[in-house]
Design a protein around this motif. Structure first.
Motif, PDB file in Angstrom:
ATOM      1  N   SER A   1       1.318   4.323  -3.005  1.00 50.10           N
ATOM      2  CA  SER A   1       1.185   5.767  -2.767  1.00 50.10           C
ATOM      3  C   SER A   1       2.455   6.501  -3.173  1.00 50.10           C
ATOM      4  CB  SER A   1       0.872   6.018  -1.288  1.00 50.10           C
ATOM      5  OG  SER A   1      -0.354   5.415  -0.917  1.00 50.10           O
TER       6      SER A   1
ATOM      7  N   GLY B   1       0.805  -1.217   0.000  1.00 50.39           N
ATOM      8  CA  GLY B   1       0.000   0.000   0.000  1.00 50.39           C
ATOM      9  C   GLY B   1       0.841   1.271   0.000  1.00 50.39           C
TER      10      GLY B   1
ATOM     11  N   ASN C   1      -5.126   2.835  -6.297  1.00 50.15           N
ATOM     12  CA  ASN C   1      -5.425   3.645  -5.115  1.00 50.15           C
ATOM     13  C   ASN C   1      -6.843   4.206  -5.162  1.00 50.15           C
ATOM     14  OD1 ASN C   1      -2.990   3.371  -3.718  1.00 50.15           O
ATOM     15  ND2 ASN C   1      -2.019   5.009  -4.863  1.00 50.15           N
TER      16      ASN C   1
ATOM     17  N   GLN D   1       2.644   6.718  -6.950  1.00 54.23           N
ATOM     18  CA  GLN D   1       1.700   7.687  -7.492  1.00 54.23           C
ATOM     19  C   GLN D   1       2.246   9.112  -7.429  1.00 54.23           C
ATOM     20  OE1 GLN D   1      -2.169   7.415  -5.720  1.00 54.23           O
ATOM     21  NE2 GLN D   1      -3.053   9.008  -6.994  1.00 54.23           N
TER      22      GLN D   1
END
Length: 308
Positions: free
Chosen positions: A146, A142, A185, A149
């Motif tokens: 992020s 996770g 996401n 991104q």
């Protein structure tokens, strides 16, 4: 006898002077309010009103920009080699059209962008489901999603060129690295916003495993997922433009990013402006033709969009 805040007289036993219980009156009022909401007209908007509300404002804004642009050119505030006139940019459009290269520029980039986005969609959707539904996977990757991104897409171009060479596979790799994290996401955020009651009700009715994901999770996460798709397309398009600007080869053809770089190399600001406007035009067209209708359909299906 007592009087409520709404001015309705109530007997001591909780009934109205007509003998009807107060709870029944409140329920009837609530039903009347819901019926009033349902009676809102949702018919098709007249064409004239649509043109006035949705077409005229952007046309007016574009015309205003062109007028200000032309005034700046006439005033000589900026040298012509830095700020060409609108007519000079239009001449570039006319030349590219006569040569038959204008549509080639657009199609080269659009075909790459759409194909790369579809591949990112096929990878990002199951990845987002996996991250959202499996705690260990979320804890493991996770934060990496992020971080990816937030990483500028242009950073992936040099390693992609070294790994894959100057061909279309390099372009698609850069698009995937830019778009997959956004799509995943977005889906994770949409799933996190699903009320737990929906999931418990689905399990009670026998929706588990893939059936739960298809019938409960994906429909419930659709607004957040759609937002992730829009952002994923934006990252796909930006990643592709960065790759086309930096990496050039005869085998790759000339897309919009390469057209922009050619304008810089030739010191032709009119060609640079042409490339910028075409890139902007494609982005607007994709949003208006694909994502905006999808968004309106999702909102209308949830009763969140009423045509007035």
């Amino acid at each position: 006898m007592a009087t409520t805040d709404t001015g309705v007289d109530i007997e001591k036993d909780g009934s109205s002077p007509t003998g009807e219980p107060q709870d029944s009156q409140d329920l009837a009022g609530l039903e009347a309010g819901l019926d009033a909401l349902d009676s809102v007209q949702t018919g098709r908007t007249p064409l004239r009103e649509t043109l006035i509300r949705k077409v005229l404002p952007p046309i007016t804004a574009i015309a205003l920009v062109l007028v200000i642009w032309q005034l700046l050119v006439w005033a000589g505030i900026v040298p012509e080699y830095k700020l060409p006139s609108p007519s000079a940019v239009w001449d570039e459009v006319a030349v590219a059209w006569r040569q038959g290269t204008l549509l080639d520029y657009i199609w080269t980039s659009v075909s790459r962008g759409l194909l790369g986005f579809l591949m990112a969609l096929a990878i990002g959707t199951p990845l987002g489901l996996l991250v959202a539904r499996v705690r260990f996977v979320r804890a493991a990757i996770g934060p990496i999603l992020s971080g990816l991104q937030s990483l500028p897409s242009v950073a992936w171009v040099p390693p992609a060129v070294l790994w894959l060479g100057l061909d279309n596979s390099m372009m698609y790799a850069v698009i995937l690295l830019g778009a997959v994290p956004s799509i995943a996401n977005g889906l994770v955020a949409g799933i996190d916003q699903i009320p737990p009651l929906f999931l418990r009700a689905g399990r009670t009715l026998g929706a588990t495993g893939l059936r739960e994901s298809w019938h409960i999770v994906m429909p419930g996460a659709l607004p957040g997922y759609l937002a992730g798709l829009k952002q994923g397309w934006a990252f796909s398009w930006r990643s592709l433009m960065a790759a086309e600007i930096i990496a050039s080869s005869p085998d790759l053809g000339v897309g919009l990013g390469q057209l922009l770089e050619n304008g810089r190399n030739n010191a032709s600001m009119s060609q640079v402006f042409l490339a910028i406007f075409l890139i902007l035009l494609v982005g607007i067209a994709i949003d208006l033709l694909i994502f905006s209708p999808l968004e309106r359909r999702v909102l209308r299906g949830r009763g969140l969009l009423v045509t007035r």
